[in-house]
Design a protein around this motif. Structure first.
Motif, mmCIF file in Angstrom:
data_model
loop_
_atom_site.group_PDB
_atom_site.id
_atom_site.type_symbol
_atom_site.label_atom_id
_atom_site.label_comp_id
_atom_site.label_asym_id
_atom_site.label_seq_id
_atom_site.Cartn_x
_atom_site.Cartn_y
_atom_site.Cartn_z
ATOM 1 N N VAL A 124 19.369 -37.018 -30.590
ATOM 2 C CA VAL A 124 18.051 -37.129 -29.954
ATOM 3 C C VAL A 124 18.138 -36.813 -28.468
ATOM 4 O O VAL A 124 17.344 -36.021 -27.933
ATOM 5 C CB VAL A 124 17.463 -38.537 -30.179
ATOM 6 C CG1 VAL A 124 16.202 -38.723 -29.351
ATOM 7 C CG2 VAL A 124 17.146 -38.752 -31.651
ATOM 8 N N VAL A 127 18.703 -33.091 -27.889
ATOM 9 C CA VAL A 127 17.486 -32.280 -28.053
ATOM 10 C C VAL A 127 16.603 -32.389 -26.814
ATOM 11 O O VAL A 127 16.139 -31.369 -26.259
ATOM 12 C CB VAL A 127 16.715 -32.731 -29.312
ATOM 13 C CG1 VAL A 127 15.301 -32.162 -29.298
ATOM 14 C CG2 VAL A 127 17.444 -32.284 -30.567
ATOM 15 N N VAL A 145 17.640 -25.710 -31.002
ATOM 16 C CA VAL A 145 16.951 -27.002 -30.961
ATOM 17 C C VAL A 145 16.465 -27.389 -32.353
ATOM 18 O O VAL A 145 16.566 -28.555 -32.767
ATOM 19 C CB VAL A 145 15.781 -26.963 -29.955
ATOM 20 C CG1 VAL A 145 14.935 -28.225 -30.047
ATOM 21 C CG2 VAL A 145 16.309 -26.785 -28.532
ATOM 22 N N GLY A 146 15.947 -26.420 -33.100
ATOM 23 C CA GLY A 146 15.492 -26.697 -34.457
ATOM 24 C C GLY A 146 16.611 -27.182 -35.358
ATOM 25 O O GLY A 146 16.429 -28.117 -36.154
ATOM 26 N N LEU A 149 17.381 -30.699 -34.496
ATOM 27 C CA LEU A 149 16.347 -31.584 -35.026
ATOM 28 C C LEU A 149 16.522 -31.786 -36.535
ATOM 29 O O LEU A 149 16.253 -32.876 -37.058
ATOM 30 C CB LEU A 149 14.961 -31.018 -34.721
ATOM 31 C CG LEU A 149 14.498 -31.196 -33.278
ATOM 32 C CD1 LEU A 149 13.278 -30.320 -32.991
ATOM 33 C CD2 LEU A 149 14.168 -32.661 -32.991
ATOM 34 N N THR A 152 19.138 -34.283 -36.901
ATOM 35 C CA THR A 152 18.571 -35.584 -36.543
ATOM 36 C C THR A 152 17.792 -36.174 -37.706
ATOM 37 O O THR A 152 17.942 -37.359 -38.043
ATOM 38 C CB THR A 152 17.650 -35.434 -35.317
ATOM 39 O OG1 THR A 152 18.368 -34.811 -34.249
ATOM 40 C CG2 THR A 152 17.151 -36.791 -34.842
ATOM 41 N N ALA A 153 16.968 -35.359 -38.356
ATOM 42 C CA ALA A 153 16.165 -35.836 -39.480
ATOM 43 C C ALA A 153 17.040 -36.198 -40.670
ATOM 44 O O ALA A 153 16.725 -37.137 -41.416
ATOM 45 C CB ALA A 153 15.146 -34.776 -39.880
ATOM 46 N N GLY A 159 13.698 -38.529 -37.420
ATOM 47 C CA GLY A 159 13.925 -37.287 -36.687
ATOM 48 C C GLY A 159 12.802 -36.279 -36.858
ATOM 49 O O GLY A 159 12.533 -35.478 -35.958
ATOM 50 N N ILE A 162 10.063 -36.625 -34.303
ATOM 51 C CA ILE A 162 10.524 -36.118 -33.005
ATOM 52 C C ILE A 162 10.291 -34.615 -32.925
ATOM 53 O O ILE A 162 9.963 -34.073 -31.861
ATOM 54 C CB ILE A 162 12.005 -36.477 -32.785
ATOM 55 C CG1 ILE A 162 12.143 -37.993 -32.654
ATOM 56 C CG2 ILE A 162 12.558 -35.791 -31.533
ATOM 57 C CD1 ILE A 162 13.568 -38.468 -32.554
ATOM 58 N N LEU A 163 10.433 -33.911 -34.054
ATOM 59 C CA LEU A 163 10.097 -32.479 -34.091
ATOM 60 C C LEU A 163 8.642 -32.270 -33.684
ATOM 61 O O LEU A 163 8.332 -31.350 -32.899
ATOM 62 C CB LEU A 163 10.337 -31.923 -35.492
ATOM 63 C CG LEU A 163 9.763 -30.535 -35.781
ATOM 64 C CD1 LEU A 163 10.468 -29.475 -34.941
ATOM 65 C CD2 LEU A 163 9.866 -30.197 -37.268
ATOM 66 N N VAL A 166 8.267 -32.609 -29.913
ATOM 67 C CA VAL A 166 8.807 -31.454 -29.184
ATOM 68 C C VAL A 166 7.860 -30.266 -29.302
ATOM 69 O O VAL A 166 7.614 -29.548 -28.316
ATOM 70 C CB VAL A 166 10.213 -31.105 -29.704
ATOM 71 C CG1 VAL A 166 10.708 -29.808 -29.081
ATOM 72 C CG2 VAL A 166 11.194 -32.232 -29.398
ATOM 73 N N CYS A 187 14.544 -25.758 -38.240
ATOM 74 C CA CYS A 187 14.557 -27.156 -38.680
ATOM 75 C C CYS A 187 14.202 -27.259 -40.160
ATOM 76 O O CYS A 187 14.808 -28.039 -40.910
ATOM 77 C CB CYS A 187 13.582 -27.976 -37.844
ATOM 78 S SG CYS A 187 13.498 -29.729 -38.300
#
Length: 561
Positions: A124, A127, A145-146, A149, A152-153, A159, A162-163, A166, A187
């Motif tokens: 997190v 990102v 970044v994708g 993420l 993260t998910a 996560g 959070i996408l 962003v 992502c």
């Protein structure tokens, strides 16, 4: 460097005092996923199990804990680097923002648990750092970044929201659609692939079969089937989930209505692999949604109570004593439970992963020791944890500072403060709204709250200064003399590059001056470049010439303010 070295020493002491690692109730499901990688967990995404799987050839939970401690230190380095280099904070200010991650005893203890939180926190913060560092993101960077993420998910389901944050932030910045599209696609591909794998094992296209069941737990304390108007003759499946005990007698935690088979509850555990099925999850989710829509004030009251529980000075025992103890440096060894797992038991799964775990005869049975407590290191950490921690009320203060920073930048919709502040707030609010308060859910929000507060305070709360004269053509005569040929504007600087991120234009000092003596490259919107200012040729003068004085002045700092 001194603070980082001291923080590293503290983590070495932790490994000496509590070897090889510490354990939480959720740890065993993660280890089972690494030992049996052929099937995704129905309860939670397998991202952390993938990390354990990568490290399985090393056969050491101690090395897992060491890597997680490095992740914690990495979070602190990201905070310091972003604030120091990108936003021009002094060294002491950037260090102060990283102190909670470096020295909070509960942060160090969380890193030492076989849990996903250290990995999630690093992803997190990574990102947010990447997005804030670059004023303009290429589609390639958007794809990176994708992918982060997506990881993260797959580590924790939160996560994906959070996408969304962003994407909204980049749209506010008027980022190119190709960049946003590349990020979303990068992502979506791994997440969709994971969901297809999940469907092959569990029969439904999803990431887990637990979101509805956990939301049921959230509503279990107030759900009243009479107010919900559940008709048992027509809605038998919902009626079976009704709780017989009156709401006032259900206690202060809903966890027992999901995890424990006690009197007055209907969501019984029927054994591993049968509780979190698509059908049960769907029914539990429908029940919870009915409860929320029928009793919105009860739901909001419960969410508010858990949200503000995060900001206590102390650490009340919640949700129960046994859960509370799992976040403490305890004086006794940890004996791993022999609970049933996917293909064995929790203790044998741990031994398969790390054959070096010690065993001992306890009450006539051979038991696996998951944590060996060694003094004097353990005694030091127990005393340290009683003193060195970030109180919840301080976290609340950091969020208030960030909120003020967003408010004073309202013309720019919060500027760079908005993203870390919203992410921090969301990481605290989401568990309160969808699950239940837990102390470990607070810690990933801390570095983002520190980041937002530090960016807010770098100019005080007044925001960037904006007064500036209109542009003057190169070589024209002004009341202060002839302007040099190197005159440009914030807009020109914005078009040619951002000096703070290695762009094309510099002024011999930093990008902060390249965007105007009083302008703010980190907060100027794309294509605007902030206020129009006059910049001299760096080859001709030692510093910028202000239009009002015509005299050279030394820059105040070597980085963007």
């Amino acid at each position: 460097m001194t603070a980082l070295a001291l923080a590293f020493v503290l983590r070495v002491v932790t490994m000496l005092g509590y070897g090889p690692a510490q354990w939480f109730n959720d740890s065993y499901e993660y280890v089972s996923g690494a030992v049996n990688p052929d099937r995704p967990s129905a309860l939670r995404p397998n991202g952390y199990s993938f990390l354990l799987l990568l490290m399985r050839p090393l056969q050491s939970f101690a090395l897992v804990a060491f890597v997680q401690h490095l992740m914690g230190l990495g979070v602190a380095v990201l905070i310091y680097s972003l604030l120091r280099v990108r936003f021009g904070l002094p060294g002491w200010g950037a260090t102060l923002a990283a102190v909670p991650v470096l020295f909070d005893a509960y942060q160090i203890q969380l890193e030492h648990l076989i849990m996903s939180d250290a990995m999630f926190m690093l992803l997190v913060v990574g990102v947010i750092t990447l997005v804030l560092w670059h004023r303009r993101m290429s589609w390639r960077l958007g794809a990176v970044v994708g992918l982060l993420l997506a990881l993260t998910a797959l580590t924790r389901s939160i996560g994906l929201p959070i996408l969304v944050l962003v994407v909204i932030y980049l749209m506010v910045k008027r980022t190119a659609w190709k960049t946003i599209a590349a990020m979303v696609v990068a992502c979506a591909l791994p997440v969709t692939g994971y969901m297809a794998w999940f469907a092959s094992a569990h029969g439904n296209f999803a990431m887990t079969n637990s979101d509805g069941a956990i939301l049921y737990m959230r509503t279990a304390l107030f759900a009243d089937c009479r107010k919900m108007k559940v008709d048992p003759r027509e809605e038998l499946e919902l009626a079976l989930l009704c709780i017989s005990a009156p709401p006032g007698q259900r206690g202060f935690s809903g966890q027992k209505y999901l995890w424990w088979a006690q009197n007055g509850q209907r969501f019984h555990a029927f054994g591993v692999g049968s509780t979190f099925t698509p059908e049960t999850n769907k029914t539990a989710g429908a029940f919870a949604q009915r409860a929320i829509l029928s009793q919105p004030l009860d739901y909001l009251s419960l969410v508010a109570g858990d949200f503000f529980r995060a900001f206590h000075w102390g650490r009340p025992r919640f949700p129960d004593f046994n859960t509370y103890r799992q976040y403490e440096f305890l004086p006794e060894n940890k004996i791993l439970p022999a609970w049933s797992s996917y293909r064995g038991s929790t203790d044998t799964d741990a031994q398969k992963y790390d054959p070096g775990l010690r065993t001992a005869q306890i009450q006539g049975k051979l038991r696996v020791i998951g944590t060996d407590v060694t003094d004097p290191w353990a005694g030091f950490l127990q005393a340290y944890q009683r003193v060195v921690r970030l109180p919840g009320i301080v976290l609340g203060g950091l969020l208030l500072v960030g909120l003020v920073g967003v408010a004073v930048r309202w013309r720019k919709l919060g500027g760079p403060v908005l993203l870390p502040w919203l992410a921090s707030l969301g990481l605290i609010l989401a568990p309160a709204a969808t699950a239940e308060f837990d102390y470990r859910y607070l810690l990933p929000a801390v570095p983002l709250a520190c980041m937002a507060a530090a960016i807010s305070l770098r100019h005080g709360f007044s925001g960037p200064v904006t007064a500036a004269p209109a542009a003057v053509a190169p070589g024209s005569v002004t009341p202060d003399g002839v302007t040099p040929d190197g005159v440009t504007s914030g807009a020109a600087s914005d078009a040619l590059g951002d000096a703070t991120t290695g762009g094309g234009v510099t002024d011999g000092v930093t990008g902060g001056v390249a965007n105007g003596v009083t302008g703010d490259p980190a907060e100027s919107g794309p294509g605007t470049g902030g206020p129009v200012t006059i910049i001299p040729d760096p080859a001709a003068l030692p510093g910028p010439v202000t239009p009002s004085s015509g005299t050279a002045s030394a820059p105040t700092t070597g980085s963007a303010k």
